[in-house]
Design an enzyme around this catalytic site. Structure first.
Site, PDB file in Angstrom:
ATOM      1  N   ASP A 122       0.867  -1.182   0.000  1.00 24.33           N
ATOM      2  CA  ASP A 122       0.000   0.000   0.000  1.00 24.33           C
ATOM      3  C   ASP A 122       0.898   1.225   0.000  1.00 24.33           C
ATOM      4  OD1 ASP A 122      -3.247   0.320   0.702  1.00 24.33           O
ATOM      5  OD2 ASP A 122      -2.056   2.126   1.045  1.00 24.33           O
ATOM      6  N   CYS A 158     -13.909  -0.710  -8.045  1.00 24.00           N
ATOM      7  CA  CYS A 158     -15.018  -0.053  -7.332  1.00 24.00           C
ATOM      8  C   CYS A 158     -15.353   1.272  -8.009  1.00 24.00           C
ATOM      9  CB  CYS A 158     -14.694   0.131  -5.854  1.00 24.00           C
ATOM     10  SG  CYS A 158     -13.254   1.128  -5.546  1.00 24.00           S
ATOM     11  N   ASP A 199      -7.125  -4.832  -5.245  1.00 17.39           N
ATOM     12  CA  ASP A 199      -8.322  -4.109  -4.775  1.00 17.39           C
ATOM     13  C   ASP A 199      -8.035  -2.611  -4.748  1.00 17.39           C
ATOM     14  OD1 ASP A 199     -10.796  -3.519  -3.685  1.00 17.39           O
ATOM     15  OD2 ASP A 199     -10.204  -4.002  -1.638  1.00 17.39           O
TER      16      ASP A 199
END
Ligand code: SAH
Length: 399
Positions: free
Chosen positions: A253, A343, A303
């Site tokens: 991340d 998303c 993701d």
């Protein structure tokens, strides 16, 4: 009464129960409605269409609360809508008292602009529409009495507020809290939810079934599984993989705060930190580094955050999705599994699948679709509101 009259032939989407009235569809405004006021919407020929909340700033001028003319939008109306939304979760998706569940999912629960998550005994509410903001105190009271929660925290600080003409609002609304870092249990693991600083409401509840699925997959491979969790945030997928017995998990991340939270999660759950490598880096760059190091994985999760909030930005987003999926597919060992998500509201499930198919083709791998993935059903999608389908995923196996 404040009335909104539409232009001729602009009532069709409302007749299909799509709850948004765009500025371009409006012919006349009778009265002087203010931000968040209740208005009644009529077709040009005088037919009643719905009661909604007015927003003179947003391009979405009215968000519909109710389709029946005899409905009165008052405290009792909100109590009933909230009770119905909560009841669906209790009956169809019962969640342990210390678990996390989305109780209200905006338009799809008939409450445009309102999101409510429960983490154990604490509720987090996000009001991003003028109407939800207007009724905030009424909604807060109803939520407290319907759930018996210990506290209600507000996180109305999303990036959409500016276009809605609303100020950000964050903080404790009801009850008491010793700490704004609380914990809930998800798939058998303790998750720290940072109410004040976490993303969105503090934790991405929409992925919890998919995290369990990845956990189960890793469990089947167990000690053979080398896992890569890209865009890991607080470690949702990485922790499930470790719990399931993965030999090693690499989690990437770009946010140091997110990785610090993964570290706290490892300790909190007594998971083997020595089998987890945390990399603070840009995923686009790190995937290339892993490729250049000739690294390979058995399970990869992608993701990413929203690359395309709207359809207008879909093309740039498509390049981003293709890039990371192509790299990930090449990093998989034969027989390996990729769980890949988007998303982005502006990228449909269909388009996403095409992008990933293109990535597989360019990577020169044969990929099978094992499962289409969605948000957990406490994030329902009203059929009349396709915008509600923001999270889509593919579970792929390469040969
Ligand atoms: N998988 C997570 C949620 C991911 S949210 C879960 O299960 O909870 C998206 C994450 O991507 C955020 O934590 C954000 O910090 C990170 N991020 C955004 N852009 C990035 C980039 N280019 N490289 C690495 N991380 C990025």
């Amino acid at each position: 009464m404040q009335k909104i009259i539409l232009k001729r032939d602009r009532e069709r989407s409302l007749l299909r129960r799509h709850p948004w009235v765009f500025s371009g569809a409006i012919d006349k405004v009778q009265g002087a409605p203010q931000l968040g006021d209740s208005v009644s919407v009529y077709a040009n020929d005088g037919r009643f269409l719905g009661h909604g909340a007015w927003n003179p700033v947003s391009n979405i001028r009215v968000r519909i609360w109710a389709w029946r003319e005899d409905v009165v939008v008052d405290a009792a109306f909100f109590a009933a809508r909230l009770a119905a939304a909560i009841a669906i979760r209790e009956r169809l998706l019962p969640t342990a008292p210390d678990g996390g569940v989305r109780l209200v999912h905006g338009e799809s629960d008939g409450l445009p602009g309102l999101v409510v998550d429960r983490f154990g005994e604490v509720l987090v509410m996000q009001a991003t529409s003028a109407g939800a903001r207007r009724w905030r105190e009424v909604i807060a009271d109803a939520l407290m009495s319907l759930t018996g929660a210990r506290a209600l925290y507000e996180r109305s600080d999303s990036d959409v507020l500016e276009v809605e003409g609303l100020d950000a609002a964050s903080g404790l609304l009801r009850g008491t809290l010793a700490d704004t870092r609380i914990t809930c249990i998800e798939n058998g693991l303790a998750v720290e939810v940072d109410l004040a600083h976490g993303h969105k409401t503090g934790h991405y509840l929409d992925q919890r079934e998919n995290r369990a699925l990845v956990g189960a997959l890793v469990g089947a491979l167990a000690a053979d599984a080398e896992v890569l969790d890209a865009f890991c945030y607080s470690g949702g997928f990485a922790l499930q993989a470790l719990k399931a017995g993965a030999r090693h998990v690499t989690a990437i991340d770009s946010s140091a705060a997110a990785l610090a939270q993964v570290q706290r999660h490892l300790a909190l759950n007594a998971l083997p930190a020595e089998r987890c490598t945390l990399l603070e880096d840009d995923v686009f760059k790190q995937l290339r580094k892993l490729r250049d190091q000739n690294r390979h994985f058995d399970v990869i999760v992608l993701d990413p955050p929203k690359f395309a909030p709207t359809a207008a930005t879909a093309e740039r987003a498509a390049r981003g999705y293709k890039d990371i999926n192509l790299l990930a597919l090449k990093l998989l060992r034969p027989g390996g599994v990729l769980a890949t998500f988007s998303c982005s509201g502006g990228v449909s499930a269909d388009l996403f699948r095409k992008i990933v198919a293109g990535a597989a083709q360019d990577a020169g791998v044969d990929a099978q679709l094992l499962r289409q993935l969605h948000a957990t059903p406490d994030h329902p999608i009203a059929l009349a509101f396709p915008e509600g389908e923001y999270l889509k995923g593919l579970l792929l196996r390469v040969s």
